[in-house]
Design a protein around this motif. Structure first.
Motif, PDB file in Angstrom:
ATOM      1  N   MET A 174      35.903  44.533  44.936  1.00 26.87           N
ATOM      2  CA  MET A 174      36.008  43.401  45.859  1.00 26.87           C
ATOM      3  C   MET A 174      36.077  42.067  45.114  1.00 26.87           C
ATOM      4  O   MET A 174      36.881  41.209  45.496  1.00 26.87           O
ATOM      5  CB  MET A 174      34.836  43.423  46.848  1.00 26.87           C
ATOM      6  N   PRO A 175      35.305  41.860  44.059  1.00 33.26           N
ATOM      7  CA  PRO A 175      35.406  40.581  43.350  1.00 33.26           C
ATOM      8  C   PRO A 175      36.758  40.351  42.669  1.00 33.26           C
ATOM      9  O   PRO A 175      37.063  39.241  42.266  1.00 33.26           O
ATOM     10  CB  PRO A 175      34.296  40.668  42.291  1.00 33.26           C
ATOM     11  N   LYS A 176      37.574  41.385  42.562  1.00 34.69           N
ATOM     12  CA  LYS A 176      38.868  41.270  41.885  1.00 34.69           C
ATOM     13  C   LYS A 176      40.011  40.954  42.840  1.00 34.69           C
ATOM     14  O   LYS A 176      41.158  40.845  42.413  1.00 34.69           O
ATOM     15  CB  LYS A 176      39.163  42.566  41.131  1.00 34.69           C
ATOM     16  N   MET A 177      39.698  40.772  44.112  1.00 33.23           N
ATOM     17  CA  MET A 177      40.761  40.559  45.096  1.00 33.23           C
ATOM     18  C   MET A 177      41.529  39.261  44.829  1.00 33.23           C
ATOM     19  O   MET A 177      42.748  39.237  44.967  1.00 33.23           O
ATOM     20  CB  MET A 177      40.180  40.572  46.515  1.00 33.23           C
ATOM     21  N   GLY A 178      40.844  38.208  44.436  1.00 36.78           N
ATOM     22  CA  GLY A 178      41.518  36.950  44.110  1.00 36.78           C
ATOM     23  C   GLY A 178      42.435  37.108  42.908  1.00 36.78           C
ATOM     24  O   GLY A 178      43.572  36.612  42.900  1.00 36.78           O
ATOM     25  N   GLU A 179      41.944  37.822  41.903  1.00 35.70           N
ATOM     26  CA  GLU A 179      42.750  38.075  40.707  1.00 35.70           C
ATOM     27  C   GLU A 179      43.969  38.919  41.058  1.00 35.70           C
ATOM     28  O   GLU A 179      45.070  38.681  40.534  1.00 35.70           O
ATOM     29  CB  GLU A 179      41.891  38.777  39.654  1.00 35.70           C
ATOM     30  N   LEU A 180      43.799  39.878  41.941  1.00 32.91           N
ATOM     31  CA  LEU A 180      44.917  40.714  42.382  1.00 32.91           C
ATOM     32  C   LEU A 180      46.018  39.847  43.007  1.00 32.91           C
ATOM     33  O   LEU A 180      47.198  39.992  42.660  1.00 32.91           O
ATOM     34  CB  LEU A 180      44.432  41.764  43.395  1.00 32.91           C
ATOM     35  N   MET A 232      50.831  45.999  45.349  1.00 33.64           N
ATOM     36  CA  MET A 232      49.650  45.134  45.208  1.00 33.64           C
ATOM     37  C   MET A 232      49.232  44.597  46.576  1.00 33.64           C
ATOM     38  O   MET A 232      48.046  44.551  46.894  1.00 33.64           O
ATOM     39  CB  MET A 232      49.936  43.988  44.235  1.00 33.64           C
ATOM     40  N   ASP A 233      50.221  44.209  47.386  1.00 32.10           N
ATOM     41  CA  ASP A 233      49.927  43.776  48.763  1.00 32.10           C
ATOM     42  C   ASP A 233      49.270  44.893  49.564  1.00 32.10           C
ATOM     43  O   ASP A 233      48.304  44.665  50.288  1.00 32.10           O
ATOM     44  CB  ASP A 233      51.223  43.367  49.485  1.00 32.10           C
ATOM     45  N   GLN A 234      49.818  46.088  49.425  1.00 29.82           N
ATOM     46  CA  GLN A 234      49.261  47.231  50.158  1.00 29.82           C
ATOM     47  C   GLN A 234      47.826  47.526  49.709  1.00 29.82           C
ATOM     48  O   GLN A 234      46.972  47.847  50.533  1.00 29.82           O
ATOM     49  CB  GLN A 234      50.147  48.456  49.977  1.00 29.82           C
ATOM     50  N   ALA A 235      47.559  47.414  48.413  1.00 31.53           N
ATOM     51  CA  ALA A 235      46.203  47.637  47.904  1.00 31.53           C
ATOM     52  C   ALA A 235      45.256  46.574  48.455  1.00 31.53           C
ATOM     53  O   ALA A 235      44.140  46.882  48.887  1.00 31.53           O
ATOM     54  CB  ALA A 235      46.203  47.628  46.377  1.00 31.53           C
ATOM     55  N   LYS A 252      40.102  55.637  47.195  1.00 32.31           N
ATOM     56  CA  LYS A 252      41.554  55.446  47.130  1.00 32.31           C
ATOM     57  C   LYS A 252      41.890  53.957  47.074  1.00 32.31           C
ATOM     58  O   LYS A 252      42.726  53.535  46.279  1.00 32.31           O
ATOM     59  CB  LYS A 252      42.259  56.099  48.315  1.00 32.31           C
ATOM     60  N   VAL A 253      41.234  53.157  47.894  1.00 32.61           N
ATOM     61  CA  VAL A 253      41.447  51.710  47.875  1.00 32.61           C
ATOM     62  C   VAL A 253      41.123  51.166  46.485  1.00 32.61           C
ATOM     63  O   VAL A 253      41.901  50.407  45.901  1.00 32.61           O
ATOM     64  CB  VAL A 253      40.580  51.012  48.947  1.00 32.61           C
ATOM     65  N   ILE A 284      43.848  49.444  43.870  1.00 30.50           N
ATOM     66  CA  ILE A 284      43.669  48.090  43.339  1.00 30.50           C
ATOM     67  C   ILE A 284      43.659  48.120  41.815  1.00 30.50           C
ATOM     68  O   ILE A 284      44.369  47.355  41.162  1.00 30.50           O
ATOM     69  CB  ILE A 284      42.380  47.452  43.901  1.00 30.50           C
ATOM     70  N   ARG A 285      42.852  49.010  41.256  1.00 30.14           N
ATOM     71  CA  ARG A 285      42.745  49.056  39.798  1.00 30.14           C
ATOM     72  C   ARG A 285      44.064  49.450  39.135  1.00 30.14           C
ATOM     73  O   ARG A 285      44.456  48.880  38.126  1.00 30.14           O
ATOM     74  CB  ARG A 285      41.611  49.991  39.383  1.00 30.14           C
ATOM     75  N   SER A 286      44.785  50.407  39.715  1.00 29.55           N
ATOM     76  CA  SER A 286      46.030  50.852  39.075  1.00 29.55           C
ATOM     77  C   SER A 286      47.124  49.795  39.172  1.00 29.55           C
ATOM     78  O   SER A 286      47.856  49.580  38.201  1.00 29.55           O
ATOM     79  CB  SER A 286      46.500  52.190  39.658  1.00 29.55           C
ATOM     80  N   THR A 287      47.246  49.116  40.319  1.00 26.03           N
ATOM     81  CA  THR A 287      48.280  48.086  40.422  1.00 26.03           C
ATOM     82  C   THR A 287      47.937  46.892  39.535  1.00 26.03           C
ATOM     83  O   THR A 287      48.836  46.290  38.944  1.00 26.03           O
ATOM     84  CB  THR A 287      48.513  47.626  41.875  1.00 26.03           C
ATOM     85  N   MET A 288      46.651  46.581  39.408  1.00 18.70           N
ATOM     86  CA  MET A 288      46.260  45.483  38.513  1.00 18.70           C
ATOM     87  C   MET A 288      46.548  45.844  37.058  1.00 18.70           C
ATOM     88  O   MET A 288      47.013  44.995  36.290  1.00 18.70           O
ATOM     89  CB  MET A 288      44.782  45.129  38.702  1.00 18.70           C
ATOM     90  N   ALA A 289      46.296  47.073  36.691  1.00 23.27           N
ATOM     91  CA  ALA A 289      46.577  47.506  35.316  1.00 23.27           C
ATOM     92  C   ALA A 289      48.071  47.436  35.033  1.00 23.27           C
ATOM     93  O   ALA A 289      48.494  46.981  33.963  1.00 23.27           O
ATOM     94  CB  ALA A 289      46.042  48.919  35.088  1.00 23.27           C
ATOM     95  N   GLU A 290      48.869  47.874  35.991  1.00 23.24           N
ATOM     96  CA  GLU A 290      50.320  47.828  35.823  1.00 23.24           C
ATOM     97  C   GLU A 290      50.801  46.371  35.710  1.00 23.24           C
ATOM     98  O   GLU A 290      51.613  46.038  34.849  1.00 23.24           O
ATOM     99  CB  GLU A 290      50.997  48.530  36.998  1.00 23.24           C
ATOM    100  N   ALA A 291      50.267  45.523  36.577  1.00 18.71           N
ATOM    101  CA  ALA A 291      50.647  44.106  36.543  1.00 18.71           C
ATOM    102  C   ALA A 291      50.202  43.449  35.233  1.00 18.71           C
ATOM    103  O   ALA A 291      50.956  42.679  34.626  1.00 18.71           O
ATOM    104  CB  ALA A 291      50.036  43.365  37.733  1.00 18.71           C
ATOM    105  N   ARG A 292      49.010  43.796  34.792  1.00 20.08           N
ATOM    106  CA  ARG A 292      48.499  43.247  33.532  1.00 20.08           C
ATOM    107  C   ARG A 292      49.426  43.617  32.378  1.00 20.08           C
ATOM    108  O   ARG A 292      49.742  42.789  31.523  1.00 20.08           O
ATOM    109  CB  ARG A 292      47.076  43.759  33.289  1.00 20.08           C
TER     110      ARG A 292
END
Length: 150
Positions: free
Chosen positions: A49-55, A91-94, A130-131, A135-143
């Motif tokens: 949840m704290p990573k939502m802004g970063e996402l 990322m939007d879906q996550a 799953k949520v 979130i973690r996988s799309t952030m890793a891909e984006a990173r």
């Protein structure tokens, strides 16, 4: 009263006490395991949840890269642009998945048995895992994309 009758009464009394203790212990264990399960569900939520802004920020950066590629050469960069837009969509879906999950989650059992609530929590744990993973996988891909651009 005979010794046999006294022993039988003592045996019955002790048996009742043992049954009461076992039932109490069993209920206590059920409550604890339900509480532990609920705590696990919340911990999974609290992890991302704290990573939502970063996402959202990363998503914006991904779309900016896509926009730059379109300006450079939209035909030559078509495949990369589609990949970036697909990532932004995931990322939007996550992001949305977290809020959909939060809206439907019920933190307390309301007029359901402990066993039914436990089953509910098991399902909720699967959903929030799953949520969390999305979130973690799309952030890793984006990173990875963003680091390759720097």
């Amino acid at each position: 009263m005979s010794n046999h009758l006294i022993m039988k009464n003592i045996f019955n009394s002790v048996s009742c006490v043992i049954c009461i203790v076992l039932i109490s212990f069993s209920c206590s264990q059920s409550d604890n395991s339900t509480e532990e399960l609920r705590d696990e569900v919340i911990a999974i939520h609290d992890e991302v949840m704290p990573k939502m802004g970063e996402l959202k920020s990363m998503r914006k950066d991904i779309l900016k890269i896509s926009e730059n590629l379109q300006q450079e050469d939209s035909l030559g960069n078509t495949e990369k642009i589609q990949e970036l837009e697909s990532l932004a969509e995931r990322m939007d879906q996550a992001f949305d998945g977290m809020f959909v999950w939060m809206r439907q989650y019920k933190p307390a059992a309301e007029e359901v048995s402990d066993e039914d609530y436990r089953e509910y929590l098991i399902g909720q744990k699967e959903m929030v895992e799953k949520v969390n993973q999305d979130i973690r996988s799309t952030m890793a891909e984006a990173r990875s994309v963003l680091e390759s651009k720097n």
